[in-house]
Design a protein around this motif. Structure first.
Motif, short mmCIF file in Angstrom:
data_model
loop_
_atom_site.label_atom_id
_atom_site.label_comp_id
_atom_site.label_asym_id
_atom_site.label_seq_id
_atom_site.Cartn_x
_atom_site.Cartn_y
_atom_site.Cartn_z
N GLU A 9 29.35 53.37 -20.73
CA GLU A 9 30.76 53.05 -20.54
C GLU A 9 30.99 51.83 -19.65
OE1 GLU A 9 34.47 52.96 -21.46
OE2 GLU A 9 33.02 54.33 -22.38
N PRO A 10 30.20 51.62 -18.57
CA PRO A 10 30.39 50.40 -17.78
C PRO A 10 30.22 49.12 -18.60
CG PRO A 10 29.08 51.97 -16.56
CD PRO A 10 29.22 52.52 -17.94
N VAL A 11 29.29 49.16 -19.56
CA VAL A 11 29.08 47.99 -20.42
C VAL A 11 30.31 47.75 -21.28
CG1 VAL A 11 27.72 47.04 -22.31
CG2 VAL A 11 26.58 48.25 -20.44
N ARG A 12 30.79 48.80 -21.92
CA ARG A 12 31.96 48.67 -22.80
C ARG A 12 33.18 48.22 -22.00
NH1 ARG A 12 31.94 50.62 -27.68
NH2 ARG A 12 34.15 51.18 -27.57
N ALA A 13 33.33 48.77 -20.79
CA ALA A 13 34.49 48.41 -19.96
C ALA A 13 34.43 46.95 -19.53
CB ALA A 13 34.55 49.33 -18.75
N ALA A 14 33.21 46.46 -19.28
CA ALA A 14 33.05 45.08 -18.82
C ALA A 14 33.24 44.07 -19.94
CB ALA A 14 31.67 44.90 -18.18
N VAL A 15 32.81 44.45 -21.14
CA VAL A 15 32.84 43.51 -22.26
C VAL A 15 34.14 43.60 -23.05
CG1 VAL A 15 31.72 42.85 -24.42
CG2 VAL A 15 30.33 43.53 -22.45
N LEU A 57 23.39 34.81 -27.35
CA LEU A 57 24.65 35.52 -27.62
C LEU A 57 24.81 36.76 -26.75
CD1 LEU A 57 24.91 35.27 -31.52
CD2 LEU A 57 26.09 33.91 -29.79
N VAL A 58 23.74 37.57 -26.62
CA VAL A 58 23.87 38.77 -25.80
C VAL A 58 24.06 38.40 -24.33
CG1 VAL A 58 22.60 40.24 -27.40
CG2 VAL A 58 21.35 39.06 -25.58
N ALA A 59 23.52 37.25 -23.93
CA ALA A 59 23.74 36.78 -22.56
C ALA A 59 25.19 36.34 -22.37
CB ALA A 59 22.79 35.64 -22.23
N LEU A 60 25.78 35.70 -23.39
CA LEU A 60 27.17 35.29 -23.32
C LEU A 60 28.11 36.49 -23.28
CD1 LEU A 60 27.21 32.29 -25.83
CD2 LEU A 60 27.56 32.16 -23.37
N VAL A 61 27.72 37.55 -23.99
CA VAL A 61 28.56 38.74 -24.04
C VAL A 61 28.49 39.54 -22.75
CG1 VAL A 61 28.86 40.99 -25.18
CG2 VAL A 61 28.47 38.93 -26.55
N ASP A 62 27.28 39.72 -22.20
CA ASP A 62 27.13 40.63 -21.05
C ASP A 62 26.18 40.10 -19.98
OD1 ASP A 62 27.70 42.98 -19.65
OD2 ASP A 62 25.99 44.03 -20.52
N GLY A 63 26.02 38.80 -19.91
CA GLY A 63 25.23 38.21 -18.83
C GLY A 63 23.78 38.67 -18.80
N ARG A 64 23.22 38.71 -17.60
CA ARG A 64 21.81 39.09 -17.45
C ARG A 64 21.57 40.53 -17.86
NH1 ARG A 64 20.16 36.40 -11.57
NH2 ARG A 64 20.46 34.21 -12.19
N ASP A 102 28.13 51.12 -31.45
CA ASP A 102 29.26 51.03 -30.54
C ASP A 102 28.95 50.14 -29.35
OD1 ASP A 102 27.55 52.54 -28.99
OD2 ASP A 102 29.10 53.97 -28.34
N ASP A 103 27.77 49.53 -29.35
CA ASP A 103 27.38 48.59 -28.29
C ASP A 103 27.97 47.22 -28.62
OD1 ASP A 103 26.10 46.77 -26.58
OD2 ASP A 103 24.34 48.06 -26.41
N PRO A 104 28.89 46.71 -27.81
CA PRO A 104 29.53 45.42 -28.12
C PRO A 104 28.55 44.26 -28.23
CG PRO A 104 30.04 46.11 -25.87
CD PRO A 104 29.39 47.27 -26.54
N ARG A 105 27.42 44.36 -27.53
CA ARG A 105 26.43 43.27 -27.60
C ARG A 105 25.77 43.25 -28.98
NH1 ARG A 105 23.95 45.67 -22.14
NH2 ARG A 105 23.96 47.43 -23.59
N VAL A 106 25.51 44.43 -29.52
CA VAL A 106 24.95 44.51 -30.87
C VAL A 106 26.00 44.14 -31.91
CG1 VAL A 106 23.89 46.05 -32.55
CG2 VAL A 106 23.27 46.24 -30.13
N GLN A 107 27.25 44.56 -31.66
CA GLN A 107 28.33 44.19 -32.58
C GLN A 107 28.48 42.68 -32.67
OE1 GLN A 107 31.61 46.30 -30.82
NE2 GLN A 107 31.24 48.17 -31.99
#
Length: 538
Positions: free
Chosen positions: A273-279, A209-216, A111-116
């Motif tokens: 949840e903050p990660v999911r909300a941001a991405v 890719l993970v940097a593009l999805v959720d930055g640093r 359920d982690d968008p960065r892994v998805q």
């Protein structure tokens, strides 16, 4: 017999090279300047190539036409034969709704968008590139990411950047097969060098890719699964392309990379949840929570498993020898060409692998898919004809570009340009990937760029004392980095996620990454041409 000349224009190599470049300049200006569609620019470039071949280079009209027909036939079979059958398999999964089952299955892996993003854009995108290529991975993966809740722009950027490392071995290794064909180099030797360059990109792209999805934060929290995925992908792509099967390189890399990724504990950890909300700032598809029966999930994966199994069986010694017996080799009619040194060129003889070719093997897998997915014979035929219709412009583009390449190669135009470019000396090692990058950026296809510039790279390598295999491979490896900025791919990405007319926005976001990765590839090739990394080459 027609004997190629290097300097037919006023006995000047530089003037001859300038005239010989007219077909390439025509295509590039029409595509990049006039913004003409590729399926119009390709045939116009072919006409220019034929005129240059017949007038200043003195090639008989019959031989020029014959060489164009040979190039067009190679474009149809085996090149587009692979693409049509691979896309046909995909269309059948969409028709039976098993593609949606596959999409939901991917969504449940984490359920982690960065892994998805890694699972879908990098791993599954590589599998789609291996099977079909020609823009399909960008369109399909960006749609899947949007369905998971990704912002359309972010989804498109991630899909474009991810579509790099697997491109050289895409569509059942079509680009490197084309490269070997137009250069006359052995397929295994060219593929082995490409397989020692693009895996280095695979080490970097997942982290990017993970940097593009959720930055640093994304890089800090998910660097371990991203790096593990990249290393697994790189090792598999190198091993399979060098020691097992060129056609299976991306398939193996995609599967191994995905398996290692989902096995990482950090990849299975629930995202905060903050990660999911941001991405996940887009609209999530309503059917993601639907549970699919296990047999349906297995059937959704079956087409890809069948392709892997059939290609693996085809690599077994006795089976491979049996399939090779169906290959037909004959003297190509109305063609009798000699190189400047008087030796006959290899294109005088044509090989037609009827069964031992990727397209036929994918067709067999497609027939098996028809049975597994329960598609009626009528619907299967209808989907196949619809696939041909969908690809009609791509078919015209590829056949015309390859016809152009064959005319340029056999008339001596490519040799003139190659001898002229060889004056760059050792600097060729740095410029070689740039040439491939430019070709793909304009044409949208690593296959087309290899057809256009492959022979030129080899000629220049011979004249400058560099390795022909290295420069030919660099053309393809550098080309993969132009894929993300090609107008064709940008348009496909925008159309897929509903961003019509915003190609410029996407270009501004991906261009810096394309140039940065190109610089990395240029430095790799320079190092491989010197004592620094020459030990990497076979």
């Amino acid at each position: 017999m027609f004997v190629q000349q290097l300097d037919p224009v006023a006995d000047s190599l530089s003037l001859s090279a300038l005239v010989a470049a007219l077909p390439l300049v025509t295509v590039l200006v029409l595509l990049g300047g006039v913004r003409m569609r590729a399926h119009y620019a390709g045939p116009i470039g072919l006409v220019v190539a034929a005129l240059v071949a017949c007038l200043p280079y003195g090639m008989p009209v019959g031989q020029a036409l014959s060489s164009a027909v040979q190039g067009a036939l190679f474009g149809l079979f085996p090149i587009m034969w692979i693409v049509v059958n691979a896309l046909w398999v995909y269309r059948m999964t969409v028709r039976t709704d098993h593609f949606d089952v596959l999409r939901r299955s991917f969504g449940r892996l984490s359920d982690d968008p960065r892994v998805q993003a890694l699972v879908i854009a990098f791993c599954f995108g590589a599998l789609l590139e291996a099977l079909a290529g020609f823009g399909a991975p960008v369109a399909i993966c960006s749609v899947m990411l949007v369905a998971l809740g990704f912002d359309p722009v972010r989804a498109a950027v991630v899909a474009l950047v991810a579509n790099t490392a697997p491109v050289a071995f895409g569509a059942m290794a079509t680009p490197v097969v084309t490269l070997a064909q137009v250069t006359g180099l052995p397929l295994d030797s060219v593929a082995s060098v490409v397989g020692r360059q693009t895996p280095l990109l695979a080490l970097v792209v997942p982290l990017l890719l993970v940097a593009l999805v959720d930055g640093r934060r994304g890089l800090r929290e998910t660097w371990a699964p991203a790096l593990a995925c990249g290393v697994a992908f790189a090792v598999a792509q190198f091993t399979v392309s060098n020691y097992l099967s060129v056609q299976l390189a991306d398939i193996a890399a995609a599967l191994v990379g995905a398996a290692v990724l989902v096995a990482m504990p950090a990849a299975r950890r629930p995202a905060e949840e903050p990660v999911r909300a941001a991405v996940l700032t887009g609209v999530r598809s309503d059917d993601l929570d639907r549970e699919d029966a296990r047999p349906e999930v297995l059937r959704a994966y079956a087409p890809y498993a069948l392709i892997v199994a059939i290609f693996s069986i085809a690599q077994i010694g006795p089976v491979k020898d049996l399939l090779a017996k169906a290959t037909r080799t004959f003297d190509w009619p109305f063609l009798d060409v000699a190189a400047p040194d008087g030796k006959p060129v290899g294109a005088n003889v044509f090989s037609l692998p009827l069964i031992a070719t990727g397209g036929t093997l994918v067709l067999v897998a497609g027939v098996a898919t028809v049975v597994v997915l329960g598609v009626t014979a009528r619907d299967a035929v209808r989907e196949w004809t619809a696939t041909v219709h969908e690809l009609r412009h791509a078919i015209l583009t590829v056949t015309s570009v390859l016809a152009l390449a064959y005319v340029m190669n056999l008339s001596g135009q490519a040799a003139s340009i190659g001898h002229f470019v060889a004056a760059a000396g050792a600097g060729l090692a740095f410029l070689s990937p740039v040439l491939g990058w430019f070709g793909v950026a304009v044409s949208g296809s690593d296959t087309s760029a290899n057809a256009l510039f492959g022979a030129l790279q080899v000629t220049a390598a011979h004249e400058s004392g560099l390795s022909p295999d290295l420069l030919a491979a660099a053309n393809s490896s550098g080309g993969v980095l132009g894929k993300m900025i090609s107008p064709q791919n940008l348009t496909i990405a925008c159309a897929a996620v509903g961003l019509k007319g915003r190609e410029g926005d996407l270009l501004r976001k991906v261009l810096p990454w394309s140039l940065a990765l190109l610089l990395v590839m240029c430095l790799i090739v320079v190092a491989q041409s010197s004592f620094l990394l020459s030990w990497m080459l076979p």
